[in-house]
Every structure is written in structure tokens, then in C-alpha cells.
Design an enzyme around this catalytic site. Structure first.
Site, PDB file in Angstrom:
ATOM      1  CE1 TYR A 188      66.028   0.555-174.883  1.00 35.53           C
ATOM      2  CE2 TYR A 188      67.994   1.242-176.274  1.00 35.53           C
ATOM      3  CZ  TYR A 188      67.324   0.291-175.880  1.00 35.53           C
ATOM      4  OH  TYR A 188      67.573  -1.195-175.914  1.00 35.53           O
TER       5      TYR A 188
ATOM      6  CG  HIS B  75      74.643   1.829-176.211  1.00 35.69           C
ATOM      7  ND1 HIS B  75      74.747   0.639-175.783  1.00 35.69           N
ATOM      8  CD2 HIS B  75      75.948   2.255-175.303  1.00 35.69           C
ATOM      9  CE1 HIS B  75      75.872   0.485-174.765  1.00 35.69           C
ATOM     10  NE2 HIS B  75      76.182   1.923-174.680  1.00 35.69           N
TER      11      HIS B  75
ATOM     12  CE  LYS C 286      73.426  -2.500-172.687  1.00 34.50           C
ATOM     13  NZ  LYS C 286      73.477  -1.625-173.454  1.00 34.50           N
TER      14      LYS C 286
END
Lengths: 331, 331
Positions: free
Chosen positions: B268, B278, B309
Site C-alpha cells: 500500500y 486498495h 494491481k
């Protein structure tokens, strides 16, 4: 509050024996007090003691707690735990799952998986692997033997075709069976409608069926043995991949590369396009047939789930191929 | 039709030199005829000749053809090809990409990746890997060095905390900083609000920062060196994982296990929950720092793409950590 005593590897409570996990769970919920040789053990001290008494206690307790917190009853054995359907307590019904508790970090033996599968089949229980990651989160996988098969017709060519071996691929030219091979059985990749490029597993299969006459750059015709030798020099794991490919094709399935999905093969149960273009399975061959790492299984299952396919692992046992599915499971 | 002659490793056509790929492409489109020492070569014969003259010709031609068919102009070098933006021909503009053609089957050297990255930075071109799978399908990956960082504050505890080393995890009890560690910096996993379970990388980090006093089951206090020894015995790759973890944390990011995504870490850019939950990156450490297999990269990139991602690979170079992104690319 009921008093329990830690004696050996269990806790005796009112004449009943509790497992260390059961005792820790009750202790945490302040339903019991615990003593060892007259000295009171608080939760912290008890968890330390239990970890030193029982190998894997810490992992087992994490899983025990997680499953109990989800409202299932479970008890010890035959792998780590048996789990009962929601609402059923031991003694009043049949357990549904047997659970093996595993740490993400340990490689697991392929033999162990096969033994666990056999055990679960003998006991008629579903087999779950509870995999604990390094932060203590648990993922459940159902492991199941699969006897997959499909309805694609066996490959039968009226004539054998001729092909050239180039660097790493095989090319078939101007042959009348070229589009038949491609359209009817989904072999190879058609280029400019003039030539068909076959992968090495496809080529080996057609050579073995007597349907492909393959010539190397020096003009030598290659038999299966020689071709496998050449392929194995380019790709170390060729034999295992080929044995799996052949077995899947012989089972009536259409088998194409799974490279884009990070597996060896994507597998269709019928000729694609007849009713759908969706490959139902990803098949990955366990090249190392002794051990497998759980992050690998996790990755494959996650990826397969994301593309709505079933993740199947193939194990080669004396030329026989066994398949098992690993499926992500919400308990 | 223009006549070309195969001489050495190129084709001479009207006084201009064509690469073998360019010649094959024109020959396939019937724009030229080709001769070698006066003998006419049809496409089939020419492809066989070119494969024997030039290593990797077959792979290179697949990629050349694919890119030309997509409407881009390309020419040879400095890796395999340079590709020009749509509408631009060589001589009239700057190339945008340099392309390295790779076979899915060959393991690739990590050093090669680092050299390619350096080259692309020096040339100010974007670097693409064109990976040819066994059926001749091509996947393009853009490879890019990444200097990732985040805005999480550095970990500063007023007091050090005490923890127990259990089997494979560390537990912190009844400590006032317990919820601070968890809520403020996202360390560990809080259990029943009474204890915090830390992973091994988290524990090592806190020991190194002087914030954790860790005691083993025998009551011995563990310093960093001793703790790393213990962790490495449980998990062979611990040191590399830890060096990466530490580097990412020091760069202001929150780092948690990526097990569920098949990578070492999910990362993160800020404390989760401040504006989102997220994790932007998956980071996988190249444990073998000599070579990497392309199916592994393919799998990781595919999975990361599916969960929105960015897929980052970490390489440890003399304790320094370098990061590069691999991204699936539609040309």
C-alpha cells in the site's frame, strides 16, 4: 467456572479429556480455568506451554479457532481435524470434512497429497487443506481427485502429413489435410492459410499416431524417440508435459498451451466452437513429483478462479497420469 | 516483381540490404522473388534456409510479422528490433520501443533484464519483451524500472514492546502500544483485542528498529542476528524477503503478505483506510537472482492485472533492492 488440569498432552476437565486446542479455545472465552501441577496458567502462559508440548499447535489453534468462530464443530483426527456440518455436534452426526493444517512456508510432499486423497476417499469425507499464511490468515482449499474426460473425436487422418522441423516449431505446408487438422481437431495455428505451425507436444502426438512425417533441416526423418530427444534438449520437462498432453488428448479433450494463464495447458472438453469457446480446465503438470510449494498452488487456483476455470494438477506416476483439483473454498 | 539475392546473412535487393525477416515478409506477400546462387527459393525453402543461417530466426520472424501486420514499421537492433510509432517509417522519425524476442521456454538471466533496462534508459526508448509461446502466440510485456515509494510515516514507538516467539509467529500481549502498532502502522493481526500476532518480517523490522524485545520459549531474548537465523531455518528465503520488506517499509509503504495473490507482498502506498484499502502493488522477490522463468512472470502479471494491481519484481543487488515492473501490453 470449571477447572481443568494440563496433564501430558491434554487437559482433563471433569473427567473428560480436552485437546489442547479445545482447552485454549475455552480458556480464551473464559469458560474454564487451567492449572498445571497446581499452578494457574493464564492464556498467554498456556499458549506458550502448548506450543512447546505439541508440534504445530500454534497453526492448529489458529485453524481450530477460525472454524469454531464460523460456527462449526470440529474435533481432532485423522489428519488434523474433522469438521461437522453446521448445527451438528460430534456424537449426533457424521463429520463432513477432514482437514489438514499446513503452513504456507513448508513445501509439501506430493506423496502426502496422494495419501490424503486416498484417506478422504476411504473415509468418504471431503478433504480440505487449511493453509495458514505468514500473517495467520487462513485459506481453505478443497482437494479432490478428478477423472476428467471430453467428447472430442479421436484423431484419425486418412493420410500422414509432411512437416519441417524449424528451430523450435514444426511447419506443415500445402497439404490437403492441413485445414482439416486445424479445424476438425484444433491442431496448430494456421498462418496465412498456407501453412500450419504445430507445437512440439502436438507434433510428438501426431508422430506417435503415425500421422506426421517430420524432417529435420538435414533432411533426416525423425521418429518419436529422436523427436523427444530433440524436444527435451530444448525444454527440460518435455517428457512429463508430453505424457500429460497425450493422456488428455486420449481422454477426448482438446489441449492447447496455457502459457497466458501461467499453466501448462488450457483444456477444452469438446472441439472449441461446437457449443462454446471456453476452456473449462487449466492443467498444470507437477514437474517435481516429490514436492510442491503452497504459494504455487495458491497462485494457480487464484488465477483459474479469476478466469472461471477449474484448476487441475497432473502427477505422473509410472507413466500413468493422475489428476487432482484444488479449489478455493469458503467455509 | 523485384528480384533479391540471398548472400551471407542478408538479402540484396536493388542494391539495398534487407534483413532475413524483411525478405521473408516481402516474399510471403509476393512482392519479391528470391534467389541463392542462381537457384530460386520459394517461401518454404527460404524459411528453412534462414532458420539455419540465423539463430532465433523463426522466433524473430513470428514477431516481425506480428508487428508489421499490426501496422507498425520496425527494423533490426539494438536488441532484436526497434519499433516506430504508427505511421512513422524509419528515417522519417524516432523509434519508440526496443524489442527483445524471447521464447517462453528459455529461462532468462536476471542480469540480462537489468542490462536491457539500462540500455532502454540510455536510449530513452521503452523496453518490450515479445514472448513467443509454444504455439507461436506472442505476448508483449513492457519492462520498466520503478522507484516506488509511499507516504506512510516512519515507525516510531515511544516504548519498545515485549513479544513471545511461538512456533512460527510472534505474539505481543496486553501492551498499550499494541493497538497503536496495529492501527497506526498496520503491523500484525489483532486477535480478540488482547494480543497482536506479528509475521516474521514484521518482527525482524521492529527488532532492528529497537522497538521489540522478543523472548523465545526458553526465555532467551533474541537479537536481530539470532532471530534471522531462526527465521531462515523455517523459511529458506527469509533474508531476501526481509531485505525487500525493510526497503519497502523504509520507502514509506505498508507491506503485507501477498500469499493470496501468489506473490511475496501486497503493498500500500499509504496507511490503508486513509483514502482507500486498495494495495496498488504486488511485489515478488526474485529469490534466484540469476535466472527467472517466463511462465512465472506471465502468471504473476496476469494475476496482478486481474486484481488491478501493478506487478513489481524485486532484485537484491549487494543488499540494495531494485524494482522493475512487468506490464501486459497491447501493441
Amino acid at each position: 467456572m470449571i477447572r481443568g488440569d494440563l496433564i501430558g498432552k491434554s487437559v482433563i476437565l471433569d473427567g473428560t479429556k480436552l485437546s489442547l486446542e479445545e482447552a485454549a479455545y475455552s480458556l480464551e472465552r473464559k469458560q474454564i480455568t487451567l492449572f498445571e501441577e497446581g499452578i494457574k496458567l493464564e492464556l498467554r502462559a498456556f499458549l506458550k506451554r502448548a506450543s512447546s508440548i505439541l508440534p504445530k499447535f500454534e497453526l492448529r489453534f489458529l485453524v481450530f479457532k477460525d472454524i469454531r468462530d464460523r460456527g462449526y464443530y470440529l474435533k481432532a483426527g485423522p489428519l488434523d481435524f474433522r469438521v461437522y456440518p453446521r448445527g451438528v455436534k460430534s456424537g449426533t452426526g457424521e463429520s463432513r470434512y477432514i482437514i489438514h493444517v499446513l503452513s504456507e512456508r513448508e513445501p509439501i510432499a506430493v506423496d502426502m497429497i496422494l495419501q490424503d486423497l486416498e484417506l478422504s476417499e476411504n473415509l468418504k469425507k471431503r478433504l480440505l487443506y487449511a493453509v495458514v499464511d505468514e500473517e495467520g490468515d487462513i485459506t481453505y482449499y478443497e482437494i479432490k481427485r478428478r477423472d476428467i474426460s471430453g467428447s472430442a473425436p479421436p484423431v484419425e487422418l486418412s493420410d500422414s502429413v509432411n512437416g519441417d522441423l524449424l528451430d523450435e516449431r514444426v511447419m506443415i505446408w500445402n497439404d490437403s489435410t492441413l485445414s482439416e487438422l486445424n479445424e476438425r481437431w484444433w491442431f496448430g495455428r494456421l498462418i496465412e492459410e498456407t501453412r500450419l505451425q504445430l507445437s512440439f507436444v502436438e507434433s510428438a502426438y501426431l508422430i506417435e499416431k503415425g500421422s506426421l512425417m517430420l524432417t529435420d533441416p538435414e533432411g533426416e526423418v525423425l521418429n518419436l524417440e529422436r523427436f523427444i530427444e530433440i524436444s527435451s534438449a530444448i525444454e527440460g520437462n518435455f517428457v512429463k508435459k508430453y505424457l500429460t498432453y497425450r493422456d488428455l488428448r486420449d481422454r477426448g479433450m482438446v489441449v492447447k498451451t496455457g502459457f497466458k494463464f501461467g499453466s501448462h495447458f488450457r483444456v477444452y472438453e469438446e472441439i472449441p466452437g461446437e457449443t462454446s469457446y471456453h476452456s473449462r480446465y487449466l492443467v498444470h503438470v507437477l514437474i517435481d513429483d516429490r514436492e510442491v510449494r503452497l504459494p504455487e498452488i495458491s497462485r494457480a487456483v487464484r488465477l483459474a478462479h479469476g478466469v472461471r476455470k477449474q484448476m487441475i494438477f497432473a502427477v505422473i506416476l509410472d507413466e500413468r497420469v493422475e489428476y487432482f483439483e484444488a479449489r478455493w473454498m469458503r467455509l
